[in-house]
Design an enzyme around this catalytic site. Structure first.
Site, PDB file in Angstrom:
ATOM      1  N   ALA A   1       4.705   6.634  -4.889  1.00 54.80           N
ATOM      2  CA  ALA A   1       5.315   5.321  -4.662  1.00 54.80           C
ATOM      3  C   ALA A   1       6.773   5.291  -5.089  1.00 54.80           C
ATOM      4  O   ALA A   1       7.570   4.541  -4.524  1.00 54.80           O
ATOM      5  CB  ALA A   1       4.527   4.250  -5.403  1.00 54.80           C
ATOM      6  N   THR A   2       7.141   6.105  -6.055  1.00 54.10           N
ATOM      7  CA  THR A   2       8.547   6.121  -6.490  1.00 54.10           C
ATOM      8  C   THR A   2       9.420   6.522  -5.308  1.00 54.10           C
ATOM      9  O   THR A   2      10.421   5.864  -4.993  1.00 54.10           O
ATOM     10  CB  THR A   2       8.721   7.091  -7.670  1.00 54.10           C
ATOM     11  OG1 THR A   2       7.951   6.601  -8.770  1.00 54.10           O
ATOM     12  CG2 THR A   2      10.174   7.220  -8.082  1.00 54.10           C
TER      13      THR A   2
ATOM     14  N   ASN B   1       1.967  -4.254 -11.946  1.00 53.58           N
ATOM     15  CA  ASN B   1       1.265  -3.175 -12.658  1.00 53.58           C
ATOM     16  C   ASN B   1       1.022  -3.470 -14.129  1.00 53.58           C
ATOM     17  O   ASN B   1       0.117  -2.914 -14.734  1.00 53.58           O
ATOM     18  CB  ASN B   1       2.032  -1.855 -12.514  1.00 53.58           C
ATOM     19  CG  ASN B   1       3.499  -1.981 -12.853  1.00 53.58           C
ATOM     20  OD1 ASN B   1       4.190  -2.852 -12.346  1.00 53.58           O
ATOM     21  ND2 ASN B   1       3.989  -1.120 -13.715  1.00 53.58           N
TER      22      ASN B   1
ATOM     23  N   GLN C   1      -0.457  -1.086  -6.856  1.00 50.37           N
ATOM     24  CA  GLN C   1      -1.555  -1.611  -7.671  1.00 50.37           C
ATOM     25  C   GLN C   1      -2.410  -2.614  -6.891  1.00 50.37           C
ATOM     26  O   GLN C   1      -3.253  -3.291  -7.485  1.00 50.37           O
ATOM     27  CB  GLN C   1      -1.011  -2.279  -8.942  1.00 50.37           C
ATOM     28  CG  GLN C   1      -0.178  -1.358  -9.818  1.00 50.37           C
ATOM     29  CD  GLN C   1      -1.011  -0.311 -10.558  1.00 50.37           C
ATOM     30  OE1 GLN C   1      -2.250  -0.317 -10.531  1.00 50.37           O
ATOM     31  NE2 GLN C   1      -0.337   0.605 -11.249  1.00 50.37           N
TER      32      GLN C   1
ATOM     33  N   SER D   1       0.732   4.924  -3.975  1.00 47.18           N
ATOM     34  CA  SER D   1       0.583   6.205  -4.674  1.00 47.18           C
ATOM     35  C   SER D   1      -0.902   6.462  -4.935  1.00 47.18           C
ATOM     36  O   SER D   1      -1.584   5.622  -5.528  1.00 47.18           O
ATOM     37  CB  SER D   1       1.314   6.087  -6.014  1.00 47.18           C
ATOM     38  OG  SER D   1       1.831   7.307  -6.421  1.00 47.18           O
ATOM     39  N   ALA D   2      -1.403   7.643  -4.516  1.00 48.68           N
ATOM     40  CA  ALA D   2      -2.858   7.887  -4.515  1.00 48.68           C
ATOM     41  C   ALA D   2      -3.506   7.913  -5.895  1.00 48.68           C
ATOM     42  O   ALA D   2      -4.679   7.556  -6.038  1.00 48.68           O
ATOM     43  CB  ALA D   2      -3.137   9.224  -3.811  1.00 48.68           C
ATOM     44  N   HIS D   3      -2.741   8.319  -6.906  1.00 46.57           N
ATOM     45  CA  HIS D   3      -3.405   8.542  -8.203  1.00 46.57           C
ATOM     46  C   HIS D   3      -3.797   7.249  -8.929  1.00 46.57           C
ATOM     47  O   HIS D   3      -4.431   7.287  -9.969  1.00 46.57           O
ATOM     48  CB  HIS D   3      -2.535   9.431  -9.111  1.00 46.57           C
ATOM     49  CG  HIS D   3      -1.286   8.775  -9.619  1.00 46.57           C
ATOM     50  ND1 HIS D   3      -1.165   8.311 -10.904  1.00 46.57           N
ATOM     51  CD2 HIS D   3      -0.099   8.513  -9.020  1.00 46.57           C
ATOM     52  CE1 HIS D   3       0.048   7.812 -11.074  1.00 46.57           C
ATOM     53  NE2 HIS D   3       0.706   7.913  -9.949  1.00 46.57           N
TER      54      HIS D   3
ATOM     55  N   THR E   1       7.367  20.920   3.616  1.00 46.24           N
ATOM     56  CA  THR E   1       5.986  21.321   3.888  1.00 46.24           C
ATOM     57  C   THR E   1       5.025  20.317   3.263  1.00 46.24           C
ATOM     58  O   THR E   1       5.180  19.942   2.096  1.00 46.24           O
ATOM     59  CB  THR E   1       5.736  22.732   3.320  1.00 46.24           C
ATOM     60  OG1 THR E   1       6.683  23.597   3.929  1.00 46.24           O
ATOM     61  CG2 THR E   1       4.323  23.206   3.602  1.00 46.24           C
TER      62      THR E   1
ATOM     63  N   CYS F   1       5.427   3.824 -17.755  1.00 49.06           N
ATOM     64  CA  CYS F   1       6.787   4.336 -17.687  1.00 49.06           C
ATOM     65  C   CYS F   1       7.642   3.838 -18.855  1.00 49.06           C
ATOM     66  O   CYS F   1       8.758   4.264 -19.028  1.00 49.06           O
ATOM     67  CB  CYS F   1       7.399   3.929 -16.347  1.00 49.06           C
ATOM     68  SG  CYS F   1       6.299   4.292 -14.985  1.00 49.06           S
TER      69      CYS F   1
HETATM   70  N1  PMP Z   1       4.969   1.031  -8.407  1.00 47.78           N
HETATM   71  C1  PMP Z   1       4.026   0.576  -9.232  1.00 47.78           C
HETATM   72  C2  PMP Z   1       3.642  -0.863  -9.168  1.00 47.78           C
HETATM   73  C3  PMP Z   1       3.412   1.443 -10.137  1.00 47.78           C
HETATM   74  O1  PMP Z   1       2.465   0.969 -10.957  1.00 47.78           O
HETATM   75  C4  PMP Z   1       3.807   2.791 -10.161  1.00 47.78           C
HETATM   76  C5  PMP Z   1       3.176   3.751 -11.147  1.00 47.78           C
HETATM   77  N2  PMP Z   1       3.409   3.397 -12.490  1.00 47.78           N
HETATM   78  C6  PMP Z   1       4.777   3.222  -9.268  1.00 47.78           C
HETATM   79  C7  PMP Z   1       5.338   2.314  -8.393  1.00 47.78           C
HETATM   80  C8  PMP Z   1       5.239   4.647  -9.215  1.00 47.78           C
HETATM   81  O2  PMP Z   1       4.222   5.498  -8.791  1.00 47.78           O
HETATM   82  P1  PMP Z   1       4.413   7.071  -8.854  1.00 47.78           P
HETATM   83  O3  PMP Z   1       4.856   7.382 -10.254  1.00 47.78           O
HETATM   84  O4  PMP Z   1       3.074   7.622  -8.576  1.00 47.78           O
HETATM   85  O5  PMP Z   1       5.435   7.449  -7.870  1.00 47.78           O
END
Ligand code: PMP
Length: 394
Positions: free
Chosen positions: A75-76, A161, A189, A209-211, A250, A333
């Site tokens: 997502a970043t 988040n 989220q 973001s998948a995780h 890739t 973060c």
């Molecule tokens: N946006 C939100 C709302 C998030 O909670 C997060 C992860 N903390 C991110 C973006 C960034 O995700 P990633 O670190 O997996 O790129």
């Protein structure tokens, strides 16, 4: 001696991979390791087909077209691309004199906030923050007042988040659509936690973001609407022309396969899981509130993510590290830094209140027994003013 057990209550930071997700990923590390662009032989075809299956799984869950999904590293990256890409696109279309006004909520993830700040430096964009209410939700009437003829992008996260508040995205999207302003939403989220339907909600760009959803780390996507309006962003990366030329490099095939499966599981099982988590979350809050009557729940009481509690334990001392319990004091973060979370500051919490605040986030692996145990751990370690100070042990 085995290490003491730590209960994991930080699912908004990251989640363990679902075994079903891992299972579908595994073949793509060794047997089917092909490059999805190597289309002269079966290894490449298998990889390409797996990536396209994942793209369909995502589009089915979101109610969009597969071609509207571009895989990223998370997502970043998607947030950076969305915000700076819109600015670059306008510059390319209209020349260096183009005025670009950005409206961003002040409680966004840092990857949105800092990208918007960079857009000011790089593209001369004018950045304005949209007022939020006491629950950290965007106030639609305030947003409307701020939209100007040269407003080009509004960026509002679907779910926060840290405090779990859900934004009125449908209303915001309709407003932006009427005013012909692009809307980007960080749904990192939201997807899997609440319904996200892009057929009915006219968001133009959306990040994930998948995780955060029992998928692997290092993979996500950006949705770019292909019509009404078509969002024709410039490439995130140039190079070999992957992802229809939009994001060269890739492809992370195992990761993308895992993302697709994670999103599919959420589509099929999401509703039942959300109800389970909501009930567990409410039980946990009621238990904690009964023990800490001065505790205050941050974020909206009902319009909130089913897995999120963000609690200020007023009148207490919250130890810097809680034994046996993994929780966050802000977004992941922030931990490591000592600064008050910008989200809690935006809600008006003081530095000392922020120090009494914990974000407790539940997930697929959280059981009823975990919740009971976690409540016990919190009760025994958070000292109220009436709790005698612990005697030093030698
Ligand atoms: N946006 C939100 C709302 C998030 O909670 C997060 C992860 N903390 C991110 C973006 C960034 O995700 P990633 O670190 O997996 O790129």
């Amino acid at each position: 001696m085995s290490a003491p057990k730590t209960l994991y209550f930080d699912h908004n930071a990251t989640t363990p991979v679902d075994p079903r997700v891992l299972e579908v990923m595994l073949p793509y590390f060794m047997e089917q390791f092909g490059n999805s662009m190597s289309l002269n032989y079966s290894f490449g075809w298998q990889a390409e087909s797996a990536v396209e299956t994942a793209r369909r799984q995502v589009s089915q869950a979101l109610g969009c077209e597969p071609k509207e999904i571009t895989f990223t590293s998370g997502a970043t990256e998607a947030n950076n691309w969305a915000i700076e890409g819109i600015c670059e696109m306008i510059r390319a279309d209209e020349g260096p004199g183009a005025r670009i006004h950005l409206l961003v909520s002040p409680v966004e993830h840092k990857s949105v906030l800092q990208s918007a700040e960079r857009a000011v430096r790089v593209f001369g964009a004018e950045l304005e923050y949209i007022p939020v209410n006491a629950h950290g939700q965007v106030v639609v009437s305030e947003l409307e007042k701020r939209i100007q003829p040269h407003t080009r992008l509004v960026s509002v996260m679907w779910v926060n988040n840290e405090i779990g508040s859900i934004n009125p995205i449908l209303e915001i999207a309709r407003l932006c659509h009427d005013k012909k302003v692009y809307l980007h939403s960080d749904a990192t989220q939201a997807l899997g936690k609440i319904p996200v339907d892009l057929q009915n909600v006219p968001v133009d760009l959306l990040s994930f973001s998948a995780h955060k959803l029992s998928g692997p780390k290092g993979v996500g996507f950006l949705f770019l609407r292909s019509k009404s309006p078509k969002v024709a962003l410039p490439a995130m990366m140039c190079g070999g022309g992957h992802e229809r030329g939009l994001r060269s490099g890739t492809l992370n095939v195992p990761g993308i396969v895992g993302l697709g499966k994670a999103v599919e599981i959420a589509r099929l099982e999401g509703e039942a899981e959300q109800s389970r988590l909501r009930a567990l979350r409410d039980f946990m809050w009621n238990q904690l509130h009964a023990s800490f009557p001065q505790a205050r729940l941050n974020g909206h009481p009902t319009e909130r993510s089913p897995n999120n509690l963000n609690i200020t334990f007023k009148g207490t001392r919250v130890p810097a590290a809680l034994k046996g319990l993994a929780v966050s004091r802000g977004s992941a973060c922030h931990s490591g830094g000592t600064s008050t979370s910008h989200v809690l500051s935006a809600l008006g919490l003081s530095e000392s209140e922020a120090g009494q605040t914990l974000r407790i986030t539940l997930g697929r692996t959280t059981t009823d027994a975990d919740v009971l145990e976690a409540v016990g751990l919190l009760k025994s370690q958070i000292q109220t003013s009436s709790t005698p100070a612990p005697t030093a042990s030698l």
